[in-house]
Write a protein that holds these residues in place. Structure first.
Motif, PDB file in Angstrom:
ATOM      1  N   GLU A 305      41.510  41.752  45.316  1.00  0.00           N
ATOM      2  CA  GLU A 305      40.812  41.617  44.025  1.00  0.00           C
ATOM      3  C   GLU A 305      41.597  41.711  43.214  1.00  0.00           C
ATOM      4  O   GLU A 305      41.663  40.940  42.276  1.00  0.00           O
ATOM      5  CB  GLU A 305      39.768  42.731  43.817  1.00  0.00           C
ATOM      6  N   VAL A 306      42.762  42.071  43.093  1.00  0.00           N
ATOM      7  CA  VAL A 306      43.782  41.989  41.717  1.00  0.00           C
ATOM      8  C   VAL A 306      45.499  42.823  42.719  1.00  0.00           C
ATOM      9  O   VAL A 306      45.338  42.336  43.333  1.00  0.00           O
ATOM     10  CB  VAL A 306      43.446  43.967  40.737  1.00  0.00           C
ATOM     11  N   GLN A 307      46.472  41.765  41.972  1.00  0.00           N
ATOM     12  CA  GLN A 307      47.413  42.074  41.764  1.00  0.00           C
ATOM     13  C   GLN A 307      48.620  42.290  39.922  1.00  0.00           C
ATOM     14  O   GLN A 307      48.049  42.106  39.470  1.00  0.00           O
ATOM     15  CB  GLN A 307      48.081  40.468  42.650  1.00  0.00           C
ATOM     16  N   VAL A 308      49.678  42.450  40.318  1.00  0.00           N
ATOM     17  CA  VAL A 308      50.311  42.750  39.364  1.00  0.00           C
ATOM     18  C   VAL A 308      51.889  42.749  39.290  1.00  0.00           C
ATOM     19  O   VAL A 308      52.226  41.807  40.632  1.00  0.00           O
ATOM     20  CB  VAL A 308      50.472  44.406  39.568  1.00  0.00           C
ATOM     21  N   THR A 309      51.742  41.268  38.315  1.00  0.00           N
ATOM     22  CA  THR A 309      53.174  40.853  38.275  1.00  0.00           C
ATOM     23  C   THR A 309      54.184  41.102  38.140  1.00  0.00           C
ATOM     24  O   THR A 309      53.851  42.845  37.635  1.00  0.00           O
ATOM     25  CB  THR A 309      52.822  39.522  37.304  1.00  0.00           C
TER      26      THR A 309
END
Length: 321
Positions: A305-309
């Protein structure tokens, strides 16, 4: 049913004790009979019973010797009743020193035997209640330490206690378990939501069995979140030959089947050790905040659901990236 072992070298005595009362009606089951103490001892090394009724005088090993040996070697903690044709004080004294429940003189009539069984049943019920209460107190005390780790506000006392009492502390994910929120949430009373939370907690513990310590009631402490916390360890799945997702899917399905209600899981990212569980808890809290903006799922995984740039910004994978 409480299981009973009858020990006597006289067959007609054994038969008489068997038929003198309705054992099943009184909540007992005659699991086995033995002709002497040695035969009884071998049985007790393999099987567990709740009550032993043994004659005091038998060839090979007397009832008193059987009692003394099973207590000394901690073979059985069953209630023990000695039958004797002799009102010998020394025999009775030795029996009582080894946690003998009763010392009865032969012949034993129906009323005497019934009174004995009622006494054993009452003792068993009381011990079971005390054991349950003690277990609940220990679980509550453990949960306090575990919640400290989950919230990231802990010291070595908390960490060491949890590691000592939780056998699986590697490959950890924090999982928030709760009822899927319906559109008419405001129409449900706090009491109904709390009652379901309690039912969900009980079902979680039933599924986990000996690993019930991994389950914690009301971790968020938010007045509007009726959650159950589950500290997942990869070993839980590995012992059953499963991977993370298969195990959690089976767990969720068990909860749905037993509560008859829709249940969701919010699964934080895997961390190496229980000391890092607060990071995974933070992930699950983030998933909760995204939930209303996401497509409905039964289990939400942080990684999906989430990604970190590279700049450190968190983006939802559906829509923003």
């Amino acid at each position: 049913m409480l299981k009973v072992l009858l020990v006597d070298d006289e067959p007609f005595i054994l038969q008489g004790i068997k038929v003198i009362i309705d054992w099943e009606k009184e909540g007992f089951e005659i699991a086995a009979t033995a002709e002497n103490g040695l035969e009884a001892l071998e049985y007790l090394k393999k099987e567990k019973v709740d009550l032993i009724i043994a004659d005091i005088r038998m060839p090979g090993m007397t009832g008193l010797e059987l009692l003394e040996q099973i207590r000394r070697e901690e073979i059985s903690d069953a209630y023990f009743v000695i039958l004797s044709g002799y009102a010998e004080f020394d025999y009775a004294r030795r029996a009582m020193q080894n946690k003998c429940t009763e010392y009865l003189l032969k012949p034993v009539d129906r009323e005497t035997l019934l009174k004995l069984l009622h006494k054993v049943r009452a003792l068993s019920d009381r011990e079971r209640q005390e054991s349950k209460a003690h277990e609940e107190m220990e679980h509550a005390y453990f949960s306090r330490h575990l919640i400290s780790l989950i919230h990231g506000k802990y010291d070595d006392v908390n960490l060491n206690y949890v590691k000592k009492h939780m056998k699986d502390t590697q490959g950890i994910r924090y999982v928030e378990i709760q009822k899927e929120q319906p559109n008419n949430l405001e129409e449900q009373s706090d009491k109904d939501l709390r009652n379901f939370q309690r039912e969900l907690y009980d079902c979680c513990r039933e599924f986990l069995k000996e690993d019930a310590k991994h389950c914690v009631f009301d971790v968020s402490a938010d007045e509007k979140i009726y959650d159950i916390g589950f500290v997942y360890s990869e070993n839980l799945a590995e012992r059953l030959g499963m991977d993370d997702k298969t195990y959690l899917s089976a767990f969720r399905q068990y909860l749905v089947n037993n509560t008859k209600q829709p249940v969701i899981m919010l699964v934080g990212k895997k961390v190496p050790d229980i000391s890092n569980v607060a990071r995974s808890y933070g992930n699950a809290c983030m998933l909760r905040s995204f939930q209303g903006f996401r497509a409905r799922k039964e289990i939400y995984y942080y990684e999906d659901e989430v990604q970190v740039t590279a700049a450190g910004m968190v983006l939802c994978k559906q829509g923003l990236d």
